[in-house]
Design a protein around this motif. Structure first.
Motif, PDB file in Angstrom:
ATOM      1  N   VAL A  33       0.881  -1.258   0.102  1.00 37.31           N
ATOM      2  CA  VAL A  33       0.063   0.076  -0.054  1.00 37.31           C
ATOM      3  C   VAL A  33       1.010   1.235  -0.054  1.00 37.31           C
ATOM      4  O   VAL A  33       1.907   1.066   0.628  1.00 37.31           O
ATOM      5  N   ALA A  34       0.472   2.358  -0.765  1.00 40.57           N
ATOM      6  CA  ALA A  34       1.416   3.307  -0.906  1.00 40.57           C
ATOM      7  C   ALA A  34       0.543   4.659  -1.298  1.00 40.57           C
ATOM      8  O   ALA A  34      -0.557   4.714  -1.413  1.00 40.57           O
ATOM      9  N   ASN A  35       1.310   5.698  -0.940  1.00 41.16           N
ATOM     10  CA  ASN A  35       0.706   7.188  -1.421  1.00 41.16           C
ATOM     11  C   ASN A  35       1.832   7.900  -2.121  1.00 41.16           C
ATOM     12  O   ASN A  35       3.148   7.847  -1.636  1.00 41.16           O
ATOM     13  N   VAL A  36       1.525   8.807  -2.911  1.00 38.57           N
ATOM     14  CA  VAL A  36       2.505   9.601  -3.445  1.00 38.57           C
ATOM     15  C   VAL A  36       1.809  11.063  -3.534  1.00 38.57           C
ATOM     16  O   VAL A  36       0.774  11.226  -3.397  1.00 38.57           O
ATOM     17  N   TYR A  37       2.922  12.067  -3.515  1.00 39.11           N
ATOM     18  CA  TYR A  37       2.665  13.507  -3.401  1.00 39.11           C
ATOM     19  C   TYR A  37       3.215  14.281  -4.193  1.00 39.11           C
ATOM     20  O   TYR A  37       4.395  13.927  -4.458  1.00 39.11           O
ATOM     21  N   PHE A  70       5.519   7.257  -0.013  1.00 34.49           N
ATOM     22  CA  PHE A  70       5.550   6.300   1.088  1.00 34.49           C
ATOM     23  C   PHE A  70       4.838   5.114   0.804  1.00 34.49           C
ATOM     24  O   PHE A  70       3.870   5.023  -0.059  1.00 34.49           O
ATOM     25  N   ALA A  71       5.667   4.043   1.253  1.00 35.22           N
ATOM     26  CA  ALA A  71       5.020   2.751   0.805  1.00 35.22           C
ATOM     27  C   ALA A  71       4.883   1.690   2.111  1.00 35.22           C
ATOM     28  O   ALA A  71       6.201   1.856   2.976  1.00 35.22           O
ATOM     29  N   TYR A  72       4.186   0.737   2.120  1.00 34.68           N
ATOM     30  CA  TYR A  72       4.472  -0.438   3.121  1.00 34.68           C
ATOM     31  C   TYR A  72       4.314  -1.481   2.147  1.00 34.68           C
ATOM     32  O   TYR A  72       3.403  -1.902   1.599  1.00 34.68           O
ATOM     33  N   SER A 106      -0.590   1.253  -6.490  1.00 38.43           N
ATOM     34  CA  SER A 106      -1.259   1.401  -5.151  1.00 38.43           C
ATOM     35  C   SER A 106      -1.581   2.748  -4.823  1.00 38.43           C
ATOM     36  O   SER A 106      -2.532   3.409  -4.158  1.00 38.43           O
ATOM     37  N   ALA A 107      -0.501   3.741  -5.350  1.00 40.74           N
ATOM     38  CA  ALA A 107      -0.575   5.065  -4.890  1.00 40.74           C
ATOM     39  C   ALA A 107      -1.679   5.927  -5.759  1.00 40.74           C
ATOM     40  O   ALA A 107      -1.897   7.088  -5.651  1.00 40.74           O
ATOM     41  N   TYR A 111      -0.028  15.595   5.165  1.00 36.15           N
ATOM     42  CA  TYR A 111      -0.436  14.835   4.359  1.00 36.15           C
ATOM     43  C   TYR A 111       0.143  13.488   4.605  1.00 36.15           C
ATOM     44  O   TYR A 111       0.084  12.210   4.437  1.00 36.15           O
ATOM     45  N   HIS A 112       1.476  13.500   5.604  1.00 37.62           N
ATOM     46  CA  HIS A 112       1.789  12.227   6.152  1.00 37.62           C
ATOM     47  C   HIS A 112       2.501  12.458   7.291  1.00 37.62           C
ATOM     48  O   HIS A 112       2.705  13.531   7.852  1.00 37.62           O
ATOM     49  N   ARG A 122      -7.622   2.451   3.759  1.00 37.75           N
ATOM     50  CA  ARG A 122      -6.680   1.364   3.562  1.00 37.75           C
ATOM     51  C   ARG A 122      -5.639   1.048   4.718  1.00 37.75           C
ATOM     52  O   ARG A 122      -5.100   1.820   5.160  1.00 37.75           O
ATOM     53  N   VAL A 169      -2.880  -1.788   6.342  1.00 38.32           N
ATOM     54  CA  VAL A 169      -2.194  -3.043   6.199  1.00 38.32           C
ATOM     55  C   VAL A 169      -0.876  -3.045   7.255  1.00 38.32           C
ATOM     56  O   VAL A 169      -0.503  -2.016   7.460  1.00 38.32           O
ATOM     57  N   TYR A 215       0.632   0.588   8.260  1.00 34.96           N
ATOM     58  CA  TYR A 215       0.473   1.711   7.531  1.00 34.96           C
ATOM     59  C   TYR A 215      -1.025   2.037   7.197  1.00 34.96           C
ATOM     60  O   TYR A 215      -1.775   1.156   6.887  1.00 34.96           O
ATOM     61  N   ASN A 224      -6.096  10.967   0.762  1.00 32.45           N
ATOM     62  CA  ASN A 224      -4.710  10.485   0.209  1.00 32.45           C
ATOM     63  C   ASN A 224      -3.791  10.972   1.648  1.00 32.45           C
ATOM     64  O   ASN A 224      -2.485  10.858   1.256  1.00 32.45           O
ATOM     65  N   SER A 234      -1.746   9.926   4.768  1.00 30.64           N
ATOM     66  CA  SER A 234      -1.047   8.487   5.316  1.00 30.64           C
ATOM     67  C   SER A 234      -0.443   8.728   6.578  1.00 30.64           C
ATOM     68  O   SER A 234       0.250   9.658   7.029  1.00 30.64           O
ATOM     69  N   MET A 240       2.462   6.453   9.009  1.00 30.55           N
ATOM     70  CA  MET A 240       3.146   5.025   9.256  1.00 30.55           C
ATOM     71  C   MET A 240       3.347   5.048  10.655  1.00 30.55           C
ATOM     72  O   MET A 240       3.669   5.761  11.429  1.00 30.55           O
TER      73      MET A 240
END
Lengths: 340, 340, 340, 340, 340, 340
Positions: free
Chosen positions: A203-207, A234-236, A338-339, B150-151, B201, B203, B236, B242, B244, B246
């Motif tokens: 699972v992931a997000n981009v910005y 960011f990803a897991y 995923s993002a 955002y994160h 989401r 995980v 995550y 959008n 996220s 961690m």
């Protein structure tokens, strides 16, 4: 043993500063016979500077030359990794290709398949594998000092490090931003601590907030209007054997340090951080921290080129293989998916 | 204004050291009339020590007493949060319940529903909200200094901090390990920076290697044979807008520091770390770091009890509400489900 | 198991602060029945403070009492270690005697001989053996982590630490100065890393310049007129197996730190310093430093008294034995002889 | 004043990097006329590089040349210090000989005797005497700031500094290991603080464990098979006036720092450490530490060559004299004898 | 020698915490016989707490009592320093008066004149003179180590230290703000390094921006509405012998440190800072810094009271005399005049 | 736009290292046509080195040449600032003159008047205005972040920094010492924070103790016999609007740091120090410190030359104007007068 004949495709900074000098340093094993760049002037300048017999502006012409290369260094832009590598393999050459392997998983898979079919070495230039710290991490892993590694935090983070030069913010050429340019390095290192498995959950997000807003740059000024890629990802990743990776990469993020490139590795018997290399463990029933104050910096490009040449010569080598590159590219693709 | 009558359910350390002293410090607003513990001796000892009129070993008896409490502090074991809170609400009391809200999402949902039905305040004792650092983070958020957050990286990590006392490793009583005992704190703080949304989401992975293997303990010695919970949990969370998170929590992990409790917040205009509170931003076109060297430590339990009493009195308050508690518990449940 | 009956000879600070509290903490194994001091008021005050049945001003009287001690703590002045220890052994008691063992080698030898003849435990109170750092050093030694230890630097150095109280500068009572009061501790620790061998070569020097000149004191003011002992002693010990020790001790020396108490241990495979405990070694072919950031300070007097009681009960123990004490005293005597 | 004619015997690194540049910098006083090396190519290369008129491969030939040197720099291997120095003195030259003076005490004595007989300056190149820190130590000593110096700790210690080049591990050429190559420097400095007396008592030990076992090297890799010298030497020197020196030197020792070169000097009024130069003393009745933050690094070889030329010109000079060299060599011999 | 009889005027914190305990510690020389406060309850409470025979609410009554004091401590508010001190002197008492001496120069002059007329000791409680650092500064001055002192920077600066209690912001009671409460201390110390001369030129400015604007307080919250004094005062003093002082004092100033109290002294041979005491000088022709790492903190109030009692007994003493107080007060008055 | 023609008067180090390279870097706007030095050899050497068409030893000749300069850089000795600047203005040139403006106020006033009369730019080379820290300070000031600035401490202090070369100690050439050479820089910066007002009160002192006594030098050795200027100057400036400046400058002062160049700025809302740039303020009701860790050093001479050329081209610029220079020179003159 006769010398391997090497050709370079790509006439940019990385050919000039990294790959050609490394090959030249291996002059007992390798002879550089050609350099090829779409800009023939660049090719000729390099040929002259490094005393290379042939300069071309067409790969086809190079492969058709009487002097055939045994191995090719592909240090072109990301979107040219696939076509030139395929062409080189078709021409019976071993290939050391710059990272990332390709623009997508399908390309990387085809490249690996063709390499296998042709019986040639295809490897990717993840030279950070050659740092003395990572070499030791791998040695500890093989000696069982970590026990089972079950979690890794992999970070390649910059505060304001969007490059103000090159094509780093151009999606069509690069295929992505912080993940594909920076994160890919520490992802490769992390996977190398986990048997290069394929994760079963991602699972992931981009910005792209800062990239598109503009502001102070610490690696030159970039144009927010032309910023097409992610500035942070960011990803897991969770693996079938229950291991997990937290992957963080950024060109730009409102954080303190200018740049952090590190791995935190957590195993059942010991943990570690990559830089400065430290092991956290138990010795004689007490918690102990182990540091390595005298590690010697080495020329990691030279080490990685050597590893590639070793592989070409059929020796064991820690080079990133075509199969590993295909796994890596598939993970990157799945992170971006995923993002979305 | 007449005094609110307060009763305590639970006769352990946290009643003695945190909750009763906080109520006593609010003597202009609250009168402590009863303490209840299944061990009547504990109840009586507290009643004597703090000059509290009534001591009971049965909550039923307490609620049937002529002196009826207006509010109840539920500081029992995790698996008793639900029954006693429900009983107190049924008896028309406001309730401040210890964290985590409950053993599962269903319980927490019912608790919130009953509180609403009864028109009573139900709140959870996430006292770390009251630290001066977090209060300032919230103020910055409301002033728009972060832009859009955002994160967030939320960490509550111990090297070897499995408690050697109490029921912390007993799954039936605690409902879980590092996540439900430690991670829940920083998760609450992180959610508070993101409008307490529900992620779409999740995980996660949990581990119990060190807990089951045993070893050196920094919070007493634990019994690996009776270690039933996770010693580490990584998760995550990705949100509909959008954003996220961690989230990392551990009782035991082979890392350097003994304990780290921190939040890293990344927003479009500024980022921050919670402790020591620092803001990373731009001022007049230059990258600037802002520190707050003179923050005064406060009694965060007293602040949180005050917030609860304010809520009981109908005032605005930053206490963790029943609705927030239900969201939090559902997220915890989903993290554990993802980790199975 | 019935309790061991203990008696204390010596009514000073060390009885009050160290020995009686340690014995009291071992109340499941030891019962303190008597305290004896030439000043009966001191004896009575201690008896009252610690609820001890009998107080005496004569050891003879004590041993003739109906309640006979099983073990005796001799915490008198240095020049009384021999007579009271002999008397206690003659009376069939185990003895824990304060350090140094005696005033000279002959006394210490007779004490060891009598203990053996009587089949009683005679031990000396070198409680620094019980520090967690030294316990670990010993464990490493036994695990072979040092290989062969061949050189040790042992330092107990003060800048201006001539005690302004007690008899520390009185030669007739103390038998010496910095060596016999301070150096003896680290010498014991060093010998413990070398099988408590007897050196075959010793050369040494003693000095009393600062003690006799006077000046600023950091442990009270001393009287230069009455300074009869050495303020510094340096010695070199060489052993039959070629190991060596450099021993440095001072009450007063024109140096930077106020006090340094340390051991540097050099072995074929690893070296170490005692405080903060660090190991210097090779791991995986690289030079590595190992630190132990979480050692827990313990009550070293309680640990040493426990070791003594264990020895009285026939258990294995790391207490300084009568034989070790005799070796130590002979070395001290030879150091002073060399320095004449 | 006419220029002194200088000749160099020895064509190695130290001639090239240290001695010839120093002589060239003194061009108002010295003219370099010849360089002599058993390898004529080396001699010629140096002659060309530094514009020196004559190059020889035989000292005899050099001394028979029409242009006669007034002074000779002997920078050959240790075992050639004696023959070439004797030859130069016989030919009426002043000599600056590299350290150590010779291979044994007898040689050094003969060299000093011949120098006296010939009325020529013989000096040894202990250039560390010229550091600004040591110059100040000497000045303090002469001003009486130390009172009487009675103990010195002299250390030249490396963790893993066995040179991987040259003849440093060859006993026949070097005459010894850590003591004769490294320890000799700090021994010279220490003796210089004690009137260069001859000790009346010496005890010492030497070791070669690490050198013979092999391992990680910080100054290149050495061959454990060819390791013939001591890797560590510890010695204690006691003097007729009761002063003492603890001397420690090592090529290899399992310790923390890579290299330590220092002196701790203890006097009746003040003490000092050499680097960073600090004085520990009393000022106005209070303990005071004095530091010298603005000492300027100087070219110590140039300073020492200047001191030698001053001596040749009959001026006062702090150069290590032939007599001092003979004392030093005798002490070294006695240390090795003690260590056998 | 019979005991001096002491009386206290003023029943506040400073009497309770400083002056009475100091007098009690001098019980071999002083007997406290009375305490006087306009609030008789305060007087009685102190009398009971410290076992003082008499308590009064009127100074007149106290002086008319049969037991007459020999000395009086005047620790009332600033505006009462003059009347009570005059009354005490009229009644034949020695007086130790709190600082500042008075509300203006005229008062201080009259106080000094009356003390002289009556032949009594009048002294002011500038207890910072008694710090070990300042005592040493004075000793260095007298030993000539500074040469001639020609410039001093004297700072008593707080970032946000407006007291939130007492009368510190009330002009009628205090006579001023940062200068008269804080700056006066370091001005006294600075004048003490310059023979307590009267400056011939003074220029100064005062400010009250922050005090009147309000804001975060680090010494409680103050009321900007009632802020009548200066929150910062800067002054330059030039003396007939060409020496100069830069004096800076603040209750509130937008600076980094919470509080700085220091003196920088510049002399022809050496300079110094007061805290941590360091001397900047030349030793043996090199620039040297001298530090004093072992200064012992003392009870400066006890030391100053002792100095006062010594003066009463006709002994030499470094107490701030009536004449010095008059000079100081005149300077303060001229600073305020310059700043108008 | 045609290029501005530039001429240099003065052939020293500052022409060679600063001014000519800056002009050359602005080659799109400026063409250097002539260099003039009383030593024609210097002029010719510079002309050759920098490819400048004309070299002169007479300014008159230069101005009479067919190629006329549009602008002149006057980088001569202090006492030549006035005559050459007047001559250049008379010849219709813009002038950038080195600091200080002149030898006295009258000269600087005439220079400003003539520039105005001629309608030419006259500016002074206070290049420290161009540091990124000061640029930001000015930006903060204009944004109102300081509120009202009311006090500044301006320091340019050296411990032993009397230049051992040039004319720095020659009063007839320099016009003064530490103030006119060093203090003038920070005075310019401070005045720039206060609208470049003229103070209404000035008091000052100058000293020459160390300069005349001699001693260790950190910028070469100076000759105490020829030391004619002040080695330290302290001054206090008070302004009509009640603002104040404490100005301290020294070539030599017995202090710790080798050199300090800094500004402390105190405003009603915030304060600041210049280096490292930090702001002390309140954020969200809490005291906050703001740092700027990523400021990029720039070429301040190039920036200042650019500012001058901008002014010549009629653009806005932060260059030190003729009017500001006249104010500055008058203040310097009044400081020296006050100090007499």
């Amino acid at each position: 043993m006769s010398l391997l004949k090497a050709a370079i495709i790509g006439g940019g900074h990385i050919a000039d500063q990294n790959h050609i000098p490394a090959l030249k340093a291996l002059k007992d094993q390798v002879e550089v016979i050609a350099v090829c760049s779409r800009d023939i002037n660049k090719a000729r300048a390099l040929a002259e500077k490094y005393n290379i017999p042939f300069a071309f502006d067409s790969a086809e012409e190079m492969f058709n030359n009487e002097q055939k290369p045994d191995l090719v260094i592909n240090c072109t832009a990301n979107n040219l990794h696939y076509p030139y590598t395929m062409q080189a393999l078709e021409n019976g050459c071993h290939v050391l290709c710059e990272k990332p392997p390709a623009m997508n998983a399908k390309e990387a898979k085809e490249m690996a398949d063709l390499a296998q079919e042709k019986g040639k070495v295809l490897a990717y230039n993840f030279q950070r594998r050659q740092s003395p710290e990572y070499i030791l991490l791998q040695k500890f892993l093989q000696q069982g000092r970590f026990g089972e590694v079950y979690h890794i935090k992999a970070n390649f983070l910059r505060r304001r490090g969007i490059p103000g030069w090159g094509n780093f913010t151009n999606k069509a050429i690069q295929g992505g931003g912080a993940l594909i340019d920076l994160g890919v390095h520490v992802l490769d290192l992390a996977l190398g601590m986990l048997d290069y498995q394929m994760p079963d959950r991602i699972v992931a997000n981009v910005y792209d907030f800062i990239g598109k807003a503009g502001g102070k740059g610490l690696k030159g000024d970039w144009d927010p209007e032309k910023f097409e890629v992610e500035d942070a990802c960011f990803a897991y990743l969770s693996f079938p054997d229950n291991a997990s990776i937290m992957l963080s990469s950024s060109f730009a993020l409102n954080r303190q340090e200018e740049e952090t490139v590190n791995l935190e590795v957590f195993g059942t018997k010991s943990g570690a951080i990559l830089r400065p290399l430290s092991i956290f463990t138990e010795v004689a029933g007490e918690l102990a921290d182990v540091s390595f104050p005298y590690l010697t910096e080495t020329d990691i490009q030279l080490q990685n080129t050597t590893a590639f040449v070793d592989a070409c010569n059929g020796k064991a080598s820690n080079i990133c293989s075509a199969e590993e590159g295909a796994i890596l590219q598939e993970i990157i693709e799945r992170i971006y998916q995923s993002a979305k």
